[in-house]
Design a protein around this motif. Sequence first.
Motif, PDB file in Angstrom:
ATOM      1  N   PRO A   1      -4.319  -5.970   1.227  1.00 50.71           N
ATOM      2  CA  PRO A   1      -4.295  -5.047   2.365  1.00 50.71           C
ATOM      3  C   PRO A   1      -5.678  -4.874   2.983  1.00 50.71           C
ATOM      4  O   PRO A   1      -6.672  -4.701   2.279  1.00 50.71           O
ATOM      5  CB  PRO A   1      -3.801  -3.736   1.739  1.00 50.71           C
ATOM      6  CG  PRO A   1      -3.035  -4.160   0.535  1.00 50.71           C
ATOM      7  CD  PRO A   1      -3.753  -5.365   0.013  1.00 50.71           C
TER       8      PRO A   1
ATOM      9  N   ARG B   1      -4.800   5.949  -3.791  1.00 58.88           N
ATOM     10  CA  ARG B   1      -4.479   7.158  -3.027  1.00 58.88           C
ATOM     11  C   ARG B   1      -5.333   8.329  -3.502  1.00 58.88           C
ATOM     12  O   ARG B   1      -5.785   8.361  -4.646  1.00 58.88           O
ATOM     13  CB  ARG B   1      -2.996   7.534  -3.209  1.00 58.88           C
ATOM     14  CG  ARG B   1      -2.030   6.746  -2.374  1.00 58.88           C
ATOM     15  CD  ARG B   1      -0.667   7.439  -2.357  1.00 58.88           C
ATOM     16  NE  ARG B   1      -0.131   7.625  -3.688  1.00 58.88           N
ATOM     17  CZ  ARG B   1       0.734   6.807  -4.271  1.00 58.88           C
ATOM     18  NH1 ARG B   1       1.143   5.729  -3.637  1.00 58.88           N
ATOM     19  NH2 ARG B   1       1.189   7.053  -5.479  1.00 58.88           N
TER      20      ARG B   1
ATOM     21  N   TRP C   1       2.782  -1.200   5.930  1.00 53.98           N
ATOM     22  CA  TRP C   1       1.912  -1.239   4.758  1.00 53.98           C
ATOM     23  C   TRP C   1       2.474  -2.131   3.650  1.00 53.98           C
ATOM     24  O   TRP C   1       2.051  -2.027   2.495  1.00 53.98           O
ATOM     25  CB  TRP C   1       1.676   0.168   4.221  1.00 53.98           C
ATOM     26  CG  TRP C   1       0.607   0.924   4.949  1.00 53.98           C
ATOM     27  CD1 TRP C   1      -0.616   0.471   5.319  1.00 53.98           C
ATOM     28  CD2 TRP C   1       0.661   2.299   5.357  1.00 53.98           C
ATOM     29  NE1 TRP C   1      -1.341   1.467   5.938  1.00 53.98           N
ATOM     30  CE2 TRP C   1      -0.579   2.605   5.980  1.00 53.98           C
ATOM     31  CE3 TRP C   1       1.622   3.305   5.269  1.00 53.98           C
ATOM     32  CZ2 TRP C   1      -0.878   3.855   6.497  1.00 53.98           C
ATOM     33  CZ3 TRP C   1       1.329   4.564   5.780  1.00 53.98           C
ATOM     34  CH2 TRP C   1       0.092   4.839   6.390  1.00 53.98           C
TER      35      TRP C   1
ATOM     36  N   MET D   1      -1.484   2.000  -6.987  1.00 46.03           N
ATOM     37  CA  MET D   1      -1.761   2.912  -5.877  1.00 46.03           C
ATOM     38  C   MET D   1      -2.251   4.280  -6.323  1.00 46.03           C
ATOM     39  O   MET D   1      -2.913   4.978  -5.563  1.00 46.03           O
ATOM     40  CB  MET D   1      -0.518   3.051  -5.001  1.00 46.03           C
ATOM     41  CG  MET D   1      -0.280   1.869  -4.073  1.00 46.03           C
ATOM     42  SD  MET D   1      -1.743   1.464  -3.082  1.00 46.03           S
ATOM     43  CE  MET D   1      -2.052   3.032  -2.251  1.00 46.03           C
TER      44      MET D   1
ATOM     45  N   GLN E   1     -10.689   0.752  -4.584  1.00 44.92           N
ATOM     46  CA  GLN E   1     -10.146   0.172  -3.368  1.00 44.92           C
ATOM     47  C   GLN E   1      -9.784  -1.282  -3.644  1.00 44.92           C
ATOM     48  O   GLN E   1     -10.159  -1.848  -4.668  1.00 44.92           O
ATOM     49  CB  GLN E   1     -11.170   0.249  -2.237  1.00 44.92           C
ATOM     50  CG  GLN E   1     -12.442  -0.541  -2.499  1.00 44.92           C
ATOM     51  CD  GLN E   1     -13.489  -0.354  -1.412  1.00 44.92           C
ATOM     52  OE1 GLN E   1     -13.413   0.574  -0.611  1.00 44.92           O
ATOM     53  NE2 GLN E   1     -14.479  -1.226  -1.386  1.00 44.92           N
TER      54      GLN E   1
ATOM     55  N   TYR F   1       0.831  -1.210   0.000  1.00 40.33           N
ATOM     56  CA  TYR F   1       0.000   0.000   0.000  1.00 40.33           C
ATOM     57  C   TYR F   1       0.863   1.256   0.000  1.00 40.33           C
ATOM     58  O   TYR F   1       0.525   2.251  -0.624  1.00 40.33           O
ATOM     59  CB  TYR F   1      -0.890  -0.068   1.239  1.00 40.33           C
ATOM     60  CG  TYR F   1      -1.813   1.091   1.491  1.00 40.33           C
ATOM     61  CD1 TYR F   1      -3.023   1.214   0.812  1.00 40.33           C
ATOM     62  CD2 TYR F   1      -1.512   2.034   2.471  1.00 40.33           C
ATOM     63  CE1 TYR F   1      -3.907   2.257   1.092  1.00 40.33           C
ATOM     64  CE2 TYR F   1      -2.371   3.074   2.761  1.00 40.33           C
ATOM     65  CZ  TYR F   1      -3.569   3.182   2.064  1.00 40.33           C
ATOM     66  OH  TYR F   1      -4.436   4.212   2.349  1.00 40.33           O
TER      67      TYR F   1
ATOM     68  N   SER G   1      -9.018   3.473   1.186  1.00 35.43           N
ATOM     69  CA  SER G   1      -8.852   4.172  -0.083  1.00 35.43           C
ATOM     70  C   SER G   1      -9.212   5.644   0.062  1.00 35.43           C
ATOM     71  O   SER G   1     -10.137   6.011   0.793  1.00 35.43           O
ATOM     72  CB  SER G   1      -9.762   3.534  -1.141  1.00 35.43           C
ATOM     73  OG  SER G   1      -9.781   4.325  -2.312  1.00 35.43           O
TER      74      SER G   1
ATOM     75  N   SER H   1       3.105  -5.911   1.877  1.00 38.14           N
ATOM     76  CA  SER H   1       2.252  -7.090   1.737  1.00 38.14           C
ATOM     77  C   SER H   1       3.039  -8.252   1.150  1.00 38.14           C
ATOM     78  O   SER H   1       3.926  -8.059   0.309  1.00 38.14           O
ATOM     79  CB  SER H   1       1.055  -6.792   0.829  1.00 38.14           C
ATOM     80  OG  SER H   1       0.264  -5.747   1.343  1.00 38.14           O
TER      81      SER H   1
ATOM     82  N   ALA I   1      -5.542  -0.075   5.337  1.00 38.21           N
ATOM     83  CA  ALA I   1      -5.223   0.519   4.037  1.00 38.21           C
ATOM     84  C   ALA I   1      -6.488   1.036   3.361  1.00 38.21           C
ATOM     85  O   ALA I   1      -6.913   0.521   2.322  1.00 38.21           O
ATOM     86  CB  ALA I   1      -4.533  -0.507   3.148  1.00 38.21           C
TER      87      ALA I   1
END
Length: 613
Positions: free
Chosen positions: A269, A101, A261, A97, A281, A81, A276, A263, A274
């Motif tokens: 996640p 994000r 964060w 991401m 997500q 993440y 969104s 994995s 984690a």
Amino acid sequence: MKIRRTAQAAAVLAAGSLVLAACTSPSDDSDTGNTGDDTATEDSTGGDTGAEGTAKADLGDIQTVEGDIFYSTGQDEFTGYNSLTADTYSTYNNVIMDRVRPEGFFYFGTDGTIHENEEFGSVEVTSEEPLTIEYTVADDAVWSDGNAIDYADFLFEWVSQNPAWLSPDPAAPVFNHVSGVDYTQVNVPTGPQADSFDAKTFTVEYAEQYPDWRLVTGSYLLPAHVVAEQIGITEEELVQAIIDQDVETLTEAATFWNEGWLSSPGEVPSPEVAPSGGRYQFMEGGWTPGQSITLEANPNYWGTPAATDKITFRFLDASGHNQALQNGDLNIIEPQATVDTLPQLEGLGDAVEIQTGAELTWEHLDFNFNNGVFSDAEGGQALREAFAYCVPRQQIVDTLIKPVDPEAVVMNAREVFPFQDNYDEVVAESYDGRYDEVNLEEATRLVEESGIETPIDVRIGYSAPNPRRTSQVELIKSSCDQAGFNITDVGSADFFSAALPNGDYEVALFAWAGSGQIASGQNIYSSNAPQNYGGYTNETVDQAWTTLAASLDESVHLEQTKIIEKELWDTLYGIPVFAHPGVIAYTAGMENVRHTATQNGVAWNAEQWLLAE
């Protein structure tokens, strides 16, 4: 700094947030590299809202539709993440991401123009001396767990990216970040009150004027409230720890930021850890190790929703993308653009659609000034000019680039591109066209003038294997050997890690890639700059960059760019060759798939993609 793309990533450049695009690093792929788009300008109104402009299209009142779009940047597994650490920052992580994000206050349009993302919030420059910006986040902007995106997140972003503030040794920051921005120039963001951790409005002040300020705040956002929970304090207490410079607490926060964060393959996640902040997500159970990871639409996104319910990112080697598109295993590909690319794609017939265009990535030949025949201690200016006269730039473009992009031209600048508005004006005042065509007679005369005994061995290095660059070296050898040179191809797999930093070359062949940054070229062309690999020094260039980087005035940027370009031509820092051609192909009938010149790649507007009905 500028960004390097891995060879495995084919034609997809590092798909990071805006501030990452302001980094610079050499490209080790035939479509990789730097750029300094120093003429890109902000569109303060948010830009053209139609698909014909460079901004994202205004899709109106859309609703998310069912469907799963398959896309790949390469074979590498997703790793976490937090894709902003020195260990996790890659094309493969960021393309995923960037969907999860928060998008932030600005984004790059298809030509590198910076557009304001008014859906996320608003931005106002309240002072230029000192440079002060007031940011306001949309009232309804929230993480998918319901926690507001607020001042705490931006303050934590600041501390996680600032090596000098918390870390005794900036070379070993407590936060293992990958920031390409000098955060030492960014004073601590302030809210309306010292304890206003949940404020939606805050202010950022710069120690000096910084023309790329749009690429900083909001580009590294991760949820501060999650960090606080994981180390056993409240979000408000985390904000107070930053304000109080509580090193012990912040070191705990950094440990989680660095490690918490990450994995293992297949471990999706958790949304509690984690959440969104974007339109997508992680989907529970959506990660099959070695095969793919699926994102689903974020039901708690406050703004325009994702157009399609799911996007699946396949972990597939770039060499198999064309076949995967034909088989329907991928819906969108961005292959490396070679002379064979278009014929192969066109052979798929009406099943696919194709877009091409130039990119903000450009090929160049750079001299080694530190040692060797082109240094001022040996052949110097005369020999550099001789080499420039014999390099068959037009033949390179005609043979290797025009089959992909028929509009391609020889590039005669470094900080502006042929498809940008200021290009002709800059070139007219900085370059007289003397190296546009091969002139072997003049090259031979200058070789003799240099006083270096012929044949003159010239090693051209690049990251191999790379068929297009191999072909370029062959064309250069065929021409320049006639003028007294002996061109040798020394392309190698470890060119960037060994030959380039060690100076084991006479000419370096690579590319720079970027988006819309203004002052990033200072890191390449200034004396002793970290990415000035060849050791070039020039007081006029240094002063021009200093002036440009300290101004917010676009007219100053333009005038200083002309000075820089002219001096780089007059002293032959290196030789620009062409802007890289880009190709995308996708399942026929898909909507809102758009080629972009920027390093974000075709996924820059993935939230707008729609499958054919």
